[in-house]
Design a protein around this motif. Structure first.
Motif, mmCIF file in Angstrom:
data_model
loop_
_atom_site.group_PDB
_atom_site.id
_atom_site.type_symbol
_atom_site.label_atom_id
_atom_site.label_comp_id
_atom_site.label_asym_id
_atom_site.label_seq_id
_atom_site.Cartn_x
_atom_site.Cartn_y
_atom_site.Cartn_z
ATOM 1 N N VAL A 70 138.970 32.875 55.757
ATOM 2 C CA VAL A 70 139.034 33.993 54.304
ATOM 3 C C VAL A 70 137.948 33.561 53.383
ATOM 4 O O VAL A 70 137.485 34.316 52.822
ATOM 5 C CB VAL A 70 140.391 34.138 54.337
ATOM 6 C CG1 VAL A 70 140.796 35.128 53.008
ATOM 7 C CG2 VAL A 70 141.359 34.707 55.516
ATOM 8 N N HIS A 71 138.467 32.421 52.939
ATOM 9 C CA HIS A 71 137.413 31.868 51.791
ATOM 10 C C HIS A 71 136.010 32.052 52.013
ATOM 11 O O HIS A 71 135.289 32.914 50.875
ATOM 12 C CB HIS A 71 137.694 30.404 51.457
ATOM 13 C CG HIS A 71 137.042 29.958 50.273
ATOM 14 N ND1 HIS A 71 137.271 28.513 49.892
ATOM 15 C CD2 HIS A 71 136.106 30.231 49.427
ATOM 16 C CE1 HIS A 71 136.418 28.149 48.914
ATOM 17 N NE2 HIS A 71 135.692 29.546 48.517
ATOM 18 N N TRP A 72 135.540 31.683 53.235
ATOM 19 C CA TRP A 72 134.025 31.979 53.370
ATOM 20 C C TRP A 72 133.754 33.456 53.465
ATOM 21 O O TRP A 72 132.716 34.047 52.829
ATOM 22 C CB TRP A 72 133.728 31.341 54.919
ATOM 23 C CG TRP A 72 132.404 32.072 55.588
ATOM 24 C CD1 TRP A 72 131.132 31.767 55.280
ATOM 25 C CD2 TRP A 72 132.613 33.152 56.290
ATOM 26 N NE1 TRP A 72 130.373 32.662 55.854
ATOM 27 C CE2 TRP A 72 131.022 33.422 56.584
ATOM 28 C CE3 TRP A 72 133.432 33.877 57.089
ATOM 29 C CZ2 TRP A 72 130.900 34.618 57.576
ATOM 30 C CZ3 TRP A 72 133.180 34.884 58.016
ATOM 31 C CH2 TRP A 72 131.812 35.153 58.293
ATOM 32 N N PHE A 74 135.476 36.152 51.847
ATOM 33 C CA PHE A 74 135.301 36.797 50.615
ATOM 34 C C PHE A 74 134.196 36.001 49.578
ATOM 35 O O PHE A 74 133.731 36.880 48.574
ATOM 36 C CB PHE A 74 136.681 36.980 49.985
ATOM 37 C CG PHE A 74 137.363 37.830 50.928
ATOM 38 C CD1 PHE A 74 137.398 39.195 50.586
ATOM 39 C CD2 PHE A 74 138.647 37.456 51.076
ATOM 40 C CE1 PHE A 74 138.145 40.150 51.341
ATOM 41 C CE2 PHE A 74 139.587 38.197 51.803
ATOM 42 C CZ PHE A 74 139.184 39.362 52.088
ATOM 43 N N ASP A 75 133.895 34.880 49.896
ATOM 44 C CA ASP A 75 132.624 34.164 49.258
ATOM 45 C C ASP A 75 131.365 35.165 49.718
ATOM 46 O O ASP A 75 130.341 35.025 48.991
ATOM 47 C CB ASP A 75 132.459 32.691 49.552
ATOM 48 C CG ASP A 75 133.262 31.892 48.393
ATOM 49 O OD1 ASP A 75 134.047 32.404 47.639
ATOM 50 O OD2 ASP A 75 133.064 30.653 48.664
ATOM 51 N N THR A 76 131.269 35.412 50.767
ATOM 52 C CA THR A 76 129.899 35.626 51.411
ATOM 53 C C THR A 76 129.606 37.306 51.468
ATOM 54 O O THR A 76 128.521 37.881 51.521
ATOM 55 C CB THR A 76 129.913 35.218 52.878
ATOM 56 O OG1 THR A 76 130.047 33.780 52.738
ATOM 57 C CG2 THR A 76 128.548 35.357 53.460
ATOM 58 N N HIS A 96 136.296 32.277 40.647
ATOM 59 C CA HIS A 96 136.499 30.831 40.941
ATOM 60 C C HIS A 96 135.193 30.151 40.863
ATOM 61 O O HIS A 96 134.980 28.872 40.443
ATOM 62 C CB HIS A 96 137.323 30.510 42.110
ATOM 63 C CG HIS A 96 137.481 28.855 42.352
ATOM 64 N ND1 HIS A 96 138.479 28.432 41.311
ATOM 65 C CD2 HIS A 96 137.070 28.095 43.173
ATOM 66 C CE1 HIS A 96 138.296 27.142 42.038
ATOM 67 N NE2 HIS A 96 137.528 26.836 43.069
ATOM 68 N N HIS A 97 134.176 30.711 41.169
ATOM 69 C CA HIS A 97 132.707 30.169 41.261
ATOM 70 C C HIS A 97 132.231 30.012 39.911
ATOM 71 O O HIS A 97 131.375 29.073 39.453
ATOM 72 C CB HIS A 97 131.893 30.915 42.309
ATOM 73 C CG HIS A 97 132.042 30.305 43.785
ATOM 74 N ND1 HIS A 97 131.633 31.166 44.646
ATOM 75 C CD2 HIS A 97 133.256 29.685 44.227
ATOM 76 C CE1 HIS A 97 132.022 30.836 45.528
ATOM 77 N NE2 HIS A 97 133.260 29.722 45.535
ATOM 78 N N VAL A 98 132.519 31.161 38.957
ATOM 79 C CA VAL A 98 131.992 31.349 37.783
ATOM 80 C C VAL A 98 132.670 30.296 36.778
ATOM 81 O O VAL A 98 132.011 29.811 35.849
ATOM 82 C CB VAL A 98 132.321 32.694 37.118
ATOM 83 C CG1 VAL A 98 131.872 32.779 35.744
ATOM 84 C CG2 VAL A 98 131.425 33.707 37.981
ATOM 85 N N VAL A 187 132.867 19.181 46.947
ATOM 86 C CA VAL A 187 131.735 19.431 47.777
ATOM 87 C C VAL A 187 131.519 20.977 47.752
ATOM 88 O O VAL A 187 130.483 21.419 47.791
ATOM 89 C CB VAL A 187 131.792 18.921 49.397
ATOM 90 C CG1 VAL A 187 130.859 19.353 50.079
ATOM 91 C CG2 VAL A 187 132.116 17.293 49.168
ATOM 92 N N HIS A 188 132.429 21.724 47.937
ATOM 93 C CA HIS A 188 132.368 23.317 47.779
ATOM 94 C C HIS A 188 131.502 23.921 46.548
ATOM 95 O O HIS A 188 131.089 24.708 46.502
ATOM 96 C CB HIS A 188 133.781 23.859 48.036
ATOM 97 C CG HIS A 188 133.581 25.446 48.084
ATOM 98 N ND1 HIS A 188 132.965 26.156 49.036
ATOM 99 C CD2 HIS A 188 133.865 26.516 47.307
ATOM 100 C CE1 HIS A 188 132.869 27.371 49.010
ATOM 101 N NE2 HIS A 188 133.566 27.599 47.812
ATOM 102 N N HIS A 189 132.022 23.070 45.573
ATOM 103 C CA HIS A 189 131.557 23.482 44.136
ATOM 104 C C HIS A 189 130.056 22.890 43.862
ATOM 105 O O HIS A 189 129.605 22.826 42.592
ATOM 106 C CB HIS A 189 132.420 23.180 43.011
ATOM 107 C CG HIS A 189 133.505 24.041 43.188
ATOM 108 N ND1 HIS A 189 133.512 25.250 42.632
ATOM 109 C CD2 HIS A 189 134.755 23.779 43.993
ATOM 110 C CE1 HIS A 189 134.789 25.845 43.048
ATOM 111 N NE2 HIS A 189 135.502 24.982 43.724
HETATM 112 ZN ZN LIG Z 1 134.330 29.445 47.432
#
Ligand SMILES: [Zn+2]
Ligand SMILES: [Zn+2]
Length: 237
Positions: A70-72, A74-76, A96-98, A187-189
Motif C-alpha cells: 500500500v505504501h509503495w 500511494f508513493d508511486t 511524509h516525504h516532504v 533506508v526508505h528516506h
Molecule cells: Zn514513502
C-alpha cells in the motif's frame, strides 16, 4: 514548481470531515475487532494451539507485506488531489516525504484513522466466518484479526520510528526487531527513496527488495497503463 504540484501547505490540510471519518473508522475498528476476538475467546483455552499461533504470526507478517504494498502504491501512483483516495491515503504518504517528522505531530485519530478504515473489509470478512465450525474457519478468523491488528498498528509503529523519544516498552520492541526499527526505516528516506516500503515490522523488506518485487510491479503497471511511476515527484524536482 507548477500550479498543479502539491505544495507543503496544501498537503498539510486535514479537514474536519476527514477527522470525522477517521473517528468513526476507529470506533468501527474496535467494535469489529472486539467482536471477532470474543468469538475466538469463547472457544476456550484448548483452541489456542500451535495453529492459532501460526495464524497470528502469518497475519502479522501479512500486515507487513500489506503495509509495503500500500505504501509503495500511494508513493508511486495517483495524486494528493485524486478524489477521496487523495486526501485519505495519498496525502499522508506525500506529506511524509516532504516533512518526515510531521507524522510525530499527528494525534491518535489522524495517525490511525485511515488504517482503521482500510481494515474494514478484513474484519467484516472475518465476521462472515464461524470460528466454531471448523479448524480452517478458526484459523481464518485468527489470521484476519492478526492482519487487521497489524495494519491498525502500522501507522503508530511508523510514527514511533520517527519519534525522538518513545516509551521504554516501545524502544524494547524496536531493539528486539518486533516492530519497525528507526535505523531500518531510515533506508526508505534515503536516495533513491524507493526501498524498504514495509513499515509494520520491516521483516519483508530484504526479501521484497532482493526480489525486485516493486520494480516488477511498476514495469507491469507502466506497460498496461503507460503511467509513469512517481510522476508527481518528478514534477516537484
Ligand atoms: Zn514513502
Ligand atoms: Zn517514514
Amino acid at each position: 514548481m507548477g500550479a498543479e504540484t502539491p505544495s507543503r501547505a496544501s498537503l498539510a490540510s486535514y479537514t474536519g470531515a476527514a477527522r470525522a471519518v477517521d473517528s468513526a473508522a476507529i470506533l468501527g475498528f474496535f467494535a469489529a475487532a472486539g467482536a471477532n476476538v470474543s468469538r475466538v475467546w469463547a472457544l476456550g483455552m484448548e483452541a489456542l494451539d500451535g495453529a492459532t499461533a501460526a495464524a497470528i504470526c502469518l497475519g502479522y507478517l501479512a500486515s507487513d507485506l500489506g503495509s509495503g504494498t500500500v505504501h509503495w502504491f500511494f508513493d508511486t501512483w495517483l495524486s494528493a488531489r485524486t478524489p477521496v483516495l487523495g486526501s485519505m491515503f495519498v496525502r499522508p504518504f506525500r506529506e511524509h516525504h516532504v516533512d518526515p517528522k510531521a507524522i510525530t505531530r499527528h494525534d491518535f485519530v489522524e495517525t490511525n484513522g485511515s488504517n482503521c478504515l482500510a481494515t474494514a473489509p478484513v474484519l467484516l470478512g472475518a465476521l462472515l466466518l464461524d470460528p466454531s465450525s471448523s479448524i480452517a474457519a478458526q484459523f481464518g478468523v485468527v489470521f484476519l484479526v492478526a492482519l487487521a491488528l497489524g495494519v491498525f498498528a502500522t501507522n503508530q509503529l511508523h510514527k514511533w520510528a520517527h519519534a525522538d523519544e518513545v516509551p521504554p516498552g516501545v524502544r524494547w520492541l524496536q531493539c528486539m526487531g518486533l516492530v519497525l526499527r528507526p535505523e531500518h526505516h531510515s533506508v526508505h528516506h534515503r536516495a533513491p527513496f524507493a526501498r524498504h516500503y514495509c513499515i509494520t515490522t520491516g521483516w519483508m523488506n530484504p526479501l521484497l527488495d532482493g526480489l525486485g518485487y516493486f520494480r516488477s510491479l511498476e514495469r507491469a503497471i507502466s506497460a498496461l497503463t503507460r503511467a509513469v511511476p512517481r510522476a508527481e515527484d518528478a514534477a516537484i524536482t
